[in-house]
Design a protein around this motif. Sequence first.
Motif, PDB file in Angstrom:
ATOM      1  N   ALA A   1       0.836  -1.199   0.000  1.00 53.05           N
ATOM      2  CA  ALA A   1       0.000   0.000   0.000  1.00 53.05           C
ATOM      3  C   ALA A   1       0.870   1.247   0.000  1.00 53.05           C
ATOM      4  O   ALA A   1       0.558   2.236  -0.672  1.00 53.05           O
ATOM      5  CB  ALA A   1      -0.930  -0.001   1.215  1.00 53.05           C
ATOM      6  N   GLN A   2       1.967   1.204   0.708  1.00 50.09           N
ATOM      7  CA  GLN A   2       2.886   2.327   0.741  1.00 50.09           C
ATOM      8  C   GLN A   2       3.458   2.591  -0.650  1.00 50.09           C
ATOM      9  O   GLN A   2       3.567   3.738  -1.077  1.00 50.09           O
ATOM     10  CB  GLN A   2       4.005   2.036   1.734  1.00 50.09           C
ATOM     11  CG  GLN A   2       5.019   3.141   1.866  1.00 50.09           C
ATOM     12  CD  GLN A   2       6.130   2.774   2.829  1.00 50.09           C
ATOM     13  OE1 GLN A   2       6.255   1.641   3.267  1.00 50.09           O
ATOM     14  NE2 GLN A   2       6.946   3.745   3.154  1.00 50.09           N
ATOM     15  N   VAL A   3       3.812   1.532  -1.362  1.00 49.64           N
ATOM     16  CA  VAL A   3       4.344   1.680  -2.722  1.00 49.64           C
ATOM     17  C   VAL A   3       3.266   2.254  -3.643  1.00 49.64           C
ATOM     18  O   VAL A   3       3.541   3.136  -4.463  1.00 49.64           O
ATOM     19  CB  VAL A   3       4.848   0.322  -3.250  1.00 49.64           C
ATOM     20  CG1 VAL A   3       5.168   0.388  -4.734  1.00 49.64           C
ATOM     21  CG2 VAL A   3       6.068  -0.120  -2.475  1.00 49.64           C
ATOM     22  N   ALA A   4       2.045   1.786  -3.497  1.00 54.56           N
ATOM     23  CA  ALA A   4       0.958   2.284  -4.346  1.00 54.56           C
ATOM     24  C   ALA A   4       0.727   3.776  -4.107  1.00 54.56           C
ATOM     25  O   ALA A   4       0.577   4.554  -5.061  1.00 54.56           O
ATOM     26  CB  ALA A   4      -0.316   1.502  -4.070  1.00 54.56           C
ATOM     27  N   TRP A   5       0.712   4.196  -2.843  1.00 53.56           N
ATOM     28  CA  TRP A   5       0.519   5.616  -2.553  1.00 53.56           C
ATOM     29  C   TRP A   5       1.683   6.455  -3.055  1.00 53.56           C
ATOM     30  O   TRP A   5       1.506   7.583  -3.509  1.00 53.56           O
ATOM     31  CB  TRP A   5       0.313   5.846  -1.060  1.00 53.56           C
ATOM     32  CG  TRP A   5      -1.108   5.628  -0.653  1.00 53.56           C
ATOM     33  CD1 TRP A   5      -1.585   4.610   0.114  1.00 53.56           C
ATOM     34  CD2 TRP A   5      -2.231   6.421  -1.022  1.00 53.56           C
ATOM     35  NE1 TRP A   5      -2.937   4.734   0.236  1.00 53.56           N
ATOM     36  CE2 TRP A   5      -3.361   5.840  -0.441  1.00 53.56           C
ATOM     37  CE3 TRP A   5      -2.389   7.563  -1.793  1.00 53.56           C
ATOM     38  CZ2 TRP A   5      -4.634   6.363  -0.608  1.00 53.56           C
ATOM     39  CZ3 TRP A   5      -3.657   8.091  -1.951  1.00 53.56           C
ATOM     40  CH2 TRP A   5      -4.762   7.497  -1.368  1.00 53.56           C
ATOM     41  N   ARG A   6       2.874   5.897  -2.988  1.00 53.52           N
ATOM     42  CA  ARG A   6       4.041   6.620  -3.506  1.00 53.52           C
ATOM     43  C   ARG A   6       3.891   6.868  -5.001  1.00 53.52           C
ATOM     44  O   ARG A   6       4.162   7.958  -5.503  1.00 53.52           O
ATOM     45  CB  ARG A   6       5.305   5.804  -3.216  1.00 53.52           C
ATOM     46  CG  ARG A   6       6.561   6.415  -3.780  1.00 53.52           C
ATOM     47  CD  ARG A   6       7.774   5.560  -3.470  1.00 53.52           C
ATOM     48  NE  ARG A   6       8.931   6.026  -4.199  1.00 53.52           N
ATOM     49  CZ  ARG A   6      10.084   5.392  -4.222  1.00 53.52           C
ATOM     50  NH1 ARG A   6      10.240   4.281  -3.543  1.00 53.52           N
ATOM     51  NH2 ARG A   6      11.082   5.874  -4.924  1.00 53.52           N
ATOM     52  N   MET A   7       3.438   5.845  -5.725  1.00 51.86           N
ATOM     53  CA  MET A   7       3.266   5.985  -7.175  1.00 51.86           C
ATOM     54  C   MET A   7       2.164   6.983  -7.513  1.00 51.86           C
ATOM     55  O   MET A   7       2.309   7.790  -8.434  1.00 51.86           O
ATOM     56  CB  MET A   7       2.986   4.624  -7.804  1.00 51.86           C
ATOM     57  CG  MET A   7       4.159   3.699  -7.793  1.00 51.86           C
ATOM     58  SD  MET A   7       3.723   2.154  -8.569  1.00 51.86           S
ATOM     59  CE  MET A   7       5.331   1.556  -9.006  1.00 51.86           C
ATOM     60  N   VAL A   8       1.071   6.935  -6.783  1.00 52.56           N
ATOM     61  CA  VAL A   8      -0.023   7.882  -7.015  1.00 52.56           C
ATOM     62  C   VAL A   8       0.461   9.306  -6.752  1.00 52.56           C
ATOM     63  O   VAL A   8       0.174  10.233  -7.530  1.00 52.56           O
ATOM     64  CB  VAL A   8      -1.244   7.534  -6.131  1.00 52.56           C
ATOM     65  CG1 VAL A   8      -2.253   8.658  -6.121  1.00 52.56           C
ATOM     66  CG2 VAL A   8      -1.887   6.250  -6.605  1.00 52.56           C
ATOM     67  N   THR A   9       1.203   9.478  -5.682  1.00 56.04           N
ATOM     68  CA  THR A   9       1.725  10.804  -5.344  1.00 56.04           C
ATOM     69  C   THR A   9       2.667  11.317  -6.427  1.00 56.04           C
ATOM     70  O   THR A   9       2.624  12.499  -6.790  1.00 56.04           O
ATOM     71  CB  THR A   9       2.450  10.754  -3.989  1.00 56.04           C
ATOM     72  OG1 THR A   9       1.538  10.262  -3.006  1.00 56.04           O
ATOM     73  CG2 THR A   9       2.958  12.115  -3.581  1.00 56.04           C
ATOM     74  N   GLU A  10       3.506  10.444  -6.949  1.00 58.35           N
ATOM     75  CA  GLU A  10       4.427  10.849  -8.013  1.00 58.35           C
ATOM     76  C   GLU A  10       3.674  11.288  -9.255  1.00 58.35           C
ATOM     77  O   GLU A  10       4.037  12.282  -9.899  1.00 58.35           O
ATOM     78  CB  GLU A  10       5.382   9.705  -8.341  1.00 58.35           C
ATOM     79  CG  GLU A  10       6.383   9.435  -7.241  1.00 58.35           C
ATOM     80  CD  GLU A  10       7.151   8.140  -7.431  1.00 58.35           C
ATOM     81  OE1 GLU A  10       6.769   7.326  -8.294  1.00 58.35           O
ATOM     82  OE2 GLU A  10       8.134   7.942  -6.709  1.00 58.35           O
TER      83      GLU A  10
END
Length: 115
Positions: free
Chosen positions: A38-47
Amino acid sequence: MPDPDAKRRLAELEARIAAAKAAKDGGKPHQEEHYSQAQVAWRMVTELVAGLGIGFGIGYGLDALFGTLPFMLVLFTLLGFAAGVKTMLRTAQEIQAKKIAAETGGEDERKRNGD
């Protein structure tokens, strides 16, 4: 001045607590796998959103400066989208490389142990 015996007992207690926590968790960190995904997914969305926002801001600023309202806005928004996607792909490659290294490291460890 604290009693040296009290210090020793406190150190023993801390060691027992640490051992009990390690036995309970199996020696693994408290964080579970789905949390890191989930942390990786949020990082990608934020980018992606950051790329879009920066492109939109630059485009709007240039349009306001030059008086060409839709042209630069659309151009830099698309460039921001492309930059966000490129950053997302780089993050995905980084995560994949870490996963492969972890799996390979585990296999290397088993080979060294003779399993």
